[in-house]
Enzyme design. Structure first.
Site, PDB file in Angstrom:
ATOM      1  CG  HIS A 158      31.460  90.083 128.554  1.00 15.42           C
ATOM      2  ND1 HIS A 158      31.175  88.969 127.806  1.00 15.42           N
ATOM      3  CD2 HIS A 158      31.109  91.137 127.784  1.00 15.42           C
ATOM      4  CE1 HIS A 158      30.668  89.329 126.647  1.00 15.42           C
ATOM      5  NE2 HIS A 158      30.612  90.644 126.613  1.00 15.42           N
TER       6      HIS A 158
ATOM      7  NE  ARG B 201      30.026  80.509 123.646  1.00 15.93           N
ATOM      8  CZ  ARG B 201      29.474  81.103 122.582  1.00 15.93           C
ATOM      9  NH1 ARG B 201      29.566  82.408 122.439  1.00 15.93           N
ATOM     10  NH2 ARG B 201      28.863  80.415 121.663  1.00 15.93           N
TER      11      ARG B 201
ATOM     12  CB  THR C 192      21.783  86.448 122.349  1.00 18.14           C
ATOM     13  OG1 THR C 192      22.270  85.903 123.574  1.00 18.14           O
ATOM     14  CG2 THR C 192      20.449  85.860 122.006  1.00 18.14           C
TER      15      THR C 192
ATOM     16  CG  HIS D   8      21.948  92.100 122.493  1.00 17.38           C
ATOM     17  ND1 HIS D   8      22.915  92.436 121.584  1.00 17.38           N
ATOM     18  CD2 HIS D   8      22.205  90.828 122.872  1.00 17.38           C
ATOM     19  CE1 HIS D   8      23.707  91.392 121.406  1.00 17.38           C
ATOM     20  NE2 HIS D   8      23.307  90.395 122.173  1.00 17.38           N
TER      21      HIS D   8
HETATM   22  N1  PXP Z   1      19.850  90.564 126.935  1.00 11.14           N
HETATM   23  C1  PXP Z   1      20.068  89.367 126.355  1.00 11.14           C
HETATM   24  C2  PXP Z   1      18.909  88.474 126.131  1.00 11.14           C
HETATM   25  C3  PXP Z   1      21.369  88.956 125.983  1.00 11.14           C
HETATM   26  O1  PXP Z   1      21.565  87.781 125.396  1.00 11.14           O
HETATM   27  C4  PXP Z   1      22.449  89.836 126.253  1.00 11.14           C
HETATM   28  C5  PXP Z   1      23.842  89.409 125.906  1.00 11.14           C
HETATM   29  O2  PXP Z   1      24.256  88.384 126.704  1.00 11.14           O
HETATM   30  C6  PXP Z   1      22.168  91.061 126.867  1.00 11.14           C
HETATM   31  C7  PXP Z   1      20.861  91.433 127.177  1.00 11.14           C
HETATM   32  C8  PXP Z   1      23.239  92.039 127.190  1.00 11.14           C
HETATM   33  O3  PXP Z   1      23.794  92.493 126.011  1.00 11.14           O
HETATM   34  P1  PXP Z   1      25.141  93.367 126.055  1.00 11.14           P
HETATM   35  O4  PXP Z   1      26.202  92.464 126.595  1.00 11.14           O
HETATM   36  O5  PXP Z   1      25.348  93.748 124.636  1.00 11.14           O
HETATM   37  O6  PXP Z   1      24.856  94.511 126.958  1.00 11.14           O
END
Ligand code: PXP
Length: 389
Positions: free
Chosen positions: A162, A201, A253, A343
């Site tokens: 991010h 991106r 994802t 995630h």
């Molecule tokens: N794990 C995977 C495989 C992901 O694709 C992501 C998102 O990029 C994350 C963890 C982290 O998720 P979040 O940004 O929601 O903490």
């Protein structure tokens, strides 16, 4: 180890991490060399503890903890290895935590240790000397618990995508995810994750090349199984790769990999990575079919998708999703896979996942970056680590 735990505190807040309390009690029995002793813990509210306080101690009002020893002068209980009951008021623990400026669970732990020592015969009300003896033992046990937890503590890997998203929104060079990664490591993160997408991106090739040279902990390259990215990874040699499904139009994802449906392809990618000494993690839903397939294709890790748990809209749904994650993690762990998860984890829902001993690392991005805007990246990472203790 027989720790009996009952939570009669019925209100939703503060929320008690029961696993953490139970585990602390088990560690206390181990630390004091009583692995076969039975201990019971009951959590109540102020009203309930005030009733017990009145009945058993002839004292009015609530208190923080009460201990009821079963061993005092009772040979049968001794022979049966029954230590006794510890009753803690969640209301008082929460009030005291606020007053002391410590976390609710840290206060709960201190009260558990205090109650436990009473069961072992320590009594600060007997004399000043006894009070000092009990205080010193309390300190010693709390230190031992902390150092034991540190040794076993789940690791945090921070996803810095991010930071690049913000940079790309302006098309200039700031903020730099490479700098962000260094700050995360200084704050205690033990891994850095970046997703090099086919459409570039957010993270760019330049970022990953620089991160390969600067990351001091572990660089985890998240990627789809496209040939161009596979070749990039084989040139880069990250510390590990995490294979994820990648769709052009998705915001992030969206789900786990269908490992069961593409075993041949994934086995070949994993073989190529392993030949270059790159361990592979497969991002999968907490589904036994996918775990079994991950074992079959000889992945080193699975990363269990916690998105549905994080997005649950009711307590009941969240509990169900949590159970699926716990079961999938246990299955993978017992089969010899190393287990990560991630995630959608944030400052509210992470502690419960961090209580699962089968998981070694959490991958968290969005919540940490969102908080960093307000409190700074260093503090945002430290706060998350505090929730994972
Ligand atoms: N794990 C995977 C495989 C992901 O694709 C992501 C998102 O990029 C994350 C963890 C982290 O998720 P979040 O940004 O929601 O903490």
């Amino acid at each position: 180890m027989p720790v009996r735990f009952r939570n009669d505190f019925c209100r939703p807040f503060p929320r008690v991490n029961e696993l953490l309390v139970r585990r602390t009690a088990e560690h206390l029995l181990l630390l004091t060399e009583r692995p076969d002793t039975e201990l019971s813990i009951l959590l109540v509210d102020d009203r309930q503890i005030a009733e017990l306080n009145k009945y058993w101690r002839r004292k009015s009002g609530p208190t923080n903890v009460l201990s009821f020893s079963l061993t005092e002068g009772d040979d049968t209980s001794m022979a049966m290895n029954l230590l006794g009951d510890i009753v803690i008021s969640v209301d008082t623990a929460a009030r005291e935590a606020k007053y002391e400026g410590i976390s609710f669970h840290a206060r709960l732990e201190a009260l558990l240790v205090h109650g436990f020592l009473h069961l072992l015969g320590y009594d600060h009300e007997k004399s000043e000397l006894e009070a000092m003896r009990m205080h010193n033992k309390e300190k010693e046990l709390l230190q031992q618990l902390t150092s034991q937890r540190r040794k076993k503590m789940m690791k945090l890997a921070v996803n810095v995508d991010h930071v690049a998203t913000l940079r790309e929104a302006r098309g200039i060079s700031e903020p730099d995810p490479v700098l962000a990664a260094g700050i995360c490591e200084l704050a205690g993160a033990e891994g850095i994750v970046v997703h090099l997408r086919e459409d570039r991106r957010h993270i760019q090739d330049r970022d990953v090349l620089l991160l390969r040279q600067t990351v001091k902990t572990k660089l985890n390259l998240e990627m789809g199984a496209a040939e161009e990215i596979i070749k990039f990874a084989l040139d880069l040699l990250p510390d590990m790769v995490t294979l994820v499904p990648e769709k052009r139009k998705e915001l992030t994802t969206e789900g786990g990999l269908n490992v069961a449906g593409q075993k041949k392809k994934l086995k070949s990618v994993i073989g190529r990575m392993n030949d270059a000494n790159i361990p592979v993690s497969l991002f999968v839903d907490p589904d036994p079919r996918q775990i079994e397939a991950a074992i079959n294709v000889e992945a080193t890790f699975v990363e269990i998708h916690t998105g549905r748990y994080a997005d649950a809209t009711s307590e009941e749904e969240r509990d169900q999703e949590f159970e699926l994650i716990a079961a999938a993690a246990a299955e993978a762990y017992e089969a010899g896979l190393r287990v990560n998860a991630g995630h959608g984890l944030n400052y509210v829902n992470t502690t419960r996942i961090a209580g699962l001993e089968t998981i070694e690392e959490l991958s968290i991005g969005h919540a940490i970056m969102a908080r960093a805007i307000f409190v700074g990246l260093d503090q945002a990472v430290r706060e998350m680590l505090g929730l994972m203790l």
